[in-house]
Design an enzyme around this catalytic site. Structure first.
Site, PDB file in Angstrom:
ATOM      1  N   HIS A  32      -9.623   1.186   4.619  1.00  0.00           N
ATOM      2  CA  HIS A  32      -8.431   1.291   5.191  1.00  0.00           C
ATOM      3  C   HIS A  32      -8.876   2.264   6.487  1.00  0.00           C
ATOM      4  O   HIS A  32      -9.472   3.161   6.193  1.00  0.00           O
ATOM      5  CB  HIS A  32      -7.376   1.734   4.453  1.00  0.00           C
ATOM      6  CG  HIS A  32      -6.044   1.933   4.991  1.00  0.00           C
ATOM      7  ND1 HIS A  32      -5.526   2.651   5.859  1.00  0.00           N
ATOM      8  CD2 HIS A  32      -4.967   1.031   4.757  1.00  0.00           C
ATOM      9  CE1 HIS A  32      -4.516   2.486   6.342  1.00  0.00           C
ATOM     10  NE2 HIS A  32      -3.934   1.385   5.760  1.00  0.00           N
TER      11      HIS A  32
ATOM     12  N   ASN B 242       0.881  -1.067  -0.031  1.00  0.00           N
ATOM     13  CA  ASN B 242      -0.008  -0.074   0.245  1.00  0.00           C
ATOM     14  C   ASN B 242       0.808   1.298   0.102  1.00  0.00           C
ATOM     15  O   ASN B 242       1.512   1.583   1.160  1.00  0.00           O
ATOM     16  CB  ASN B 242      -0.966  -0.137   1.401  1.00  0.00           C
ATOM     17  CG  ASN B 242      -1.636   1.162   1.245  1.00  0.00           C
ATOM     18  OD1 ASN B 242      -1.828   2.106   0.640  1.00  0.00           O
ATOM     19  ND2 ASN B 242      -2.185   1.348   2.717  1.00  0.00           N
ATOM     20  N   TRP B 243       1.074   1.865  -1.159  1.00  0.00           N
ATOM     21  CA  TRP B 243       1.973   2.899  -1.244  1.00  0.00           C
ATOM     22  C   TRP B 243       1.608   4.386  -0.666  1.00  0.00           C
ATOM     23  O   TRP B 243       2.264   5.244  -0.742  1.00  0.00           O
ATOM     24  CB  TRP B 243       2.380   3.338  -2.772  1.00  0.00           C
ATOM     25  CG  TRP B 243       3.254   2.066  -3.493  1.00  0.00           C
ATOM     26  CD1 TRP B 243       3.498   0.944  -2.776  1.00  0.00           C
ATOM     27  CD2 TRP B 243       3.710   2.061  -4.663  1.00  0.00           C
ATOM     28  NE1 TRP B 243       4.100   0.188  -3.796  1.00  0.00           N
ATOM     29  CE2 TRP B 243       4.452   0.667  -5.017  1.00  0.00           C
ATOM     30  CE3 TRP B 243       3.806   3.217  -5.696  1.00  0.00           C
ATOM     31  CZ2 TRP B 243       4.980   0.544  -6.214  1.00  0.00           C
ATOM     32  CZ3 TRP B 243       4.217   2.953  -6.965  1.00  0.00           C
ATOM     33  CH2 TRP B 243       5.040   1.565  -7.089  1.00  0.00           C
ATOM     34  N   LYS B 244       0.188   4.358  -0.347  1.00  0.00           N
ATOM     35  CA  LYS B 244      -0.372   5.509   0.405  1.00  0.00           C
ATOM     36  C   LYS B 244      -0.049   6.534  -0.525  1.00  0.00           C
ATOM     37  O   LYS B 244      -0.180   6.532  -1.882  1.00  0.00           O
ATOM     38  CB  LYS B 244      -0.078   5.473   1.737  1.00  0.00           C
ATOM     39  CG  LYS B 244      -0.110   4.598   2.510  1.00  0.00           C
ATOM     40  CD  LYS B 244      -0.178   4.606   3.810  1.00  0.00           C
ATOM     41  CE  LYS B 244      -0.251   3.466   4.582  1.00  0.00           C
ATOM     42  NZ  LYS B 244      -0.287   3.450   6.091  1.00  0.00           N
TER      43      LYS B 244
ATOM     44  N   GLU C 115      -5.824  -5.232  10.303  1.00  0.00           N
ATOM     45  CA  GLU C 115      -4.821  -3.860  10.521  1.00  0.00           C
ATOM     46  C   GLU C 115      -5.358  -3.574  11.828  1.00  0.00           C
ATOM     47  O   GLU C 115      -6.206  -2.200  11.565  1.00  0.00           O
ATOM     48  CB  GLU C 115      -4.951  -3.097   9.278  1.00  0.00           C
ATOM     49  CG  GLU C 115      -4.566  -3.576   7.872  1.00  0.00           C
ATOM     50  CD  GLU C 115      -3.784  -2.710   7.221  1.00  0.00           C
ATOM     51  OE1 GLU C 115      -2.904  -2.879   6.695  1.00  0.00           O
ATOM     52  OE2 GLU C 115      -4.346  -1.512   6.921  1.00  0.00           O
TER      53      GLU C 115
ATOM     54  N   SER D 232       2.875  -1.980  10.562  1.00  0.00           N
ATOM     55  CA  SER D 232       4.363  -2.181  10.713  1.00  0.00           C
ATOM     56  C   SER D 232       5.104  -3.536  10.360  1.00  0.00           C
ATOM     57  O   SER D 232       5.701  -4.236  11.201  1.00  0.00           O
ATOM     58  CB  SER D 232       4.733  -1.951  12.328  1.00  0.00           C
ATOM     59  OG  SER D 232       4.271  -0.559  12.482  1.00  0.00           O
TER      60      SER D 232
ATOM     61  N   GLY E 225       1.799   2.258  10.829  1.00  0.00           N
ATOM     62  CA  GLY E 225       2.839   3.238  10.684  1.00  0.00           C
ATOM     63  C   GLY E 225       3.531   3.617  12.131  1.00  0.00           C
ATOM     64  O   GLY E 225       4.382   4.761  12.155  1.00  0.00           O
TER      65      GLY E 225
ATOM     66  N   GLU F 185      -7.128   4.612   7.618  1.00  0.00           N
ATOM     67  CA  GLU F 185      -6.833   5.810   7.269  1.00  0.00           C
ATOM     68  C   GLU F 185      -8.114   6.573   6.637  1.00  0.00           C
ATOM     69  O   GLU F 185      -8.419   7.813   6.974  1.00  0.00           O
ATOM     70  CB  GLU F 185      -5.535   6.082   6.637  1.00  0.00           C
ATOM     71  CG  GLU F 185      -4.447   6.130   7.480  1.00  0.00           C
ATOM     72  CD  GLU F 185      -3.026   5.515   6.680  1.00  0.00           C
ATOM     73  OE1 GLU F 185      -3.168   5.469   5.430  1.00  0.00           O
ATOM     74  OE2 GLU F 185      -2.208   4.963   7.352  1.00  0.00           O
TER      75      GLU F 185
HETATM   76  P1  PGA Z   1       2.385   0.239   7.666  1.00  0.00           P
HETATM   77  O1  PGA Z   1       1.117   0.532   6.996  1.00  0.00           O
HETATM   78  O2  PGA Z   1       3.251  -0.951   7.167  1.00  0.00           O
HETATM   79  O3  PGA Z   1       3.470   1.612   7.246  1.00  0.00           O
HETATM   80  O4  PGA Z   1       2.274  -0.018   9.051  1.00  0.00           O
HETATM   81  C1  PGA Z   1       0.151  -0.915   6.670  1.00  0.00           C
HETATM   82  C2  PGA Z   1      -0.935  -0.072   6.098  1.00  0.00           C
HETATM   83  O5  PGA Z   1      -1.436   1.027   6.389  1.00  0.00           O
HETATM   84  O6  PGA Z   1      -1.727  -0.918   5.236  1.00  0.00           O
END
Ligand code: PGA
Length: 256
Positions: free
Chosen positions: A96, A9-11, A168, A214, A174, A98
């Site tokens: 997600h 997931n490159w966000k 998740e 993470s 993150g 976020e």
């Molecule tokens: P992260 O993000 O690996 O940077 O913790 C995972 C995600 O948000 O899908």
């Protein structure tokens, strides 16, 4: 045996040049055909086409990070499932945390998006998971149950195995603090039991459940050993060729 799926997931990272470099590097490192495993990259909308061109002929698949459920229309700023399909996507991340936190996603919107993805032959990677406060209040399983049941409302048993679930925990995203393999396994097993009750033992046994939060080269080996963890949704560590390919390699090794 369920296959392994590793999705990056490159966000909101990578411009056109950076995206092409990253995905070319991945393609060079992952040149062998994958057995019983799948690697997906989910870049921002703006570089989907370019990434699609680079991965052509490789075993890397393309995914998006979101969609809007309407087919087309006056929905400024939105992108439909059909448009993603047309841009070469096979997968799409939905719900997600976020998006739930910053963009008001709810179980209802997640549910509509999953249905739109399925109608357009996209595999939804549906994210569920608790916040730190919810975990501290012993509400983890209840929150996950609410997310899973809400997301899957009205999804027919003929479609359910076209979906991937990603557990998740919000507190692990993150932060550098991953869920321990034991913590993740407990929730993954619980999700399987929910699927067994909602659908069937066959669904419970076969649906892919990824862990995200993470994930790094040095923790994937232990996470992937757990019985109910089928792969990973990787954020930060998917932005570098070296760390993402190490995660893929270690996940695939768990197959043998
Ligand atoms: P992260 O993000 O690996 O940077 O913790 C995972 C995600 O948000 O899908």
């Amino acid at each position: 045996m369920r296959m392994k799926l590793i999705a990056g997931n490159w966000k909101m990272y990578k411009n056109s040049q950076e995206a092409k470099e990253l995905v070319q590097g991945l393609k060079d490192c992952l040149s062998k055909p994958l057995e019983n495993a799948c690697v997906v990259v989910c870049p921002p909308f703006t570089v989907l086409k370019e990434v699609c061109q680079v991965i052509d002929g490789s075993s890397i698949k393309l995914g998006a990070q979101n969609l809007y459920w309407e087919k087309e229309g006056p929905f400024t700023g939105e992108v439909s499932a059909g448009m993603l399909k047309n841009a070469g996507c096979a997968f799409v991340i939905i719900g997600h945390s976020e998006r739930r936190k910053y963009f008001g996603e709810t179980n209802e919107s997640v549910n509509k998006k999953i249905k739109a993805a399925l109608e357009n032959d996209l595999t939804p990677i549906v994210c569920v998971g608790e916040t730190l406060q919810q975990r501290q209040n012993n509400q983890t399983l209840r929150v996950v149950e609410d997310h899973v049941e809400g997301a899957l409302q009205g999804i027919a048993s003929s479609d359910i195995l076209k979906i991937v679930i990603a557990y998740e925990p919000v507190w692990a995203i993150g932060t550098g603090v991953n869920a321990t393999p034991k913590q993740a396994q407990e929730v993954h097993k619980y999700i399987r039991s929910l699927l067994g009750n909602m659908y069937s033992q066959e669904v419970s046994k076969n649906l892919l459940i990824l862990y995200g939060g993470s994930v790094k080269p040095d923790n994937i080996g232990d996470l992937i050993k757990e019985e109910d963890i089928d792969g990973a949704l990787v954020g930060g560590a998917s932005l570098k060729v070296d760390s993402f390919t190490q995660i893929v390699d270690k996940s695939i090794k768990a197959n043998v």
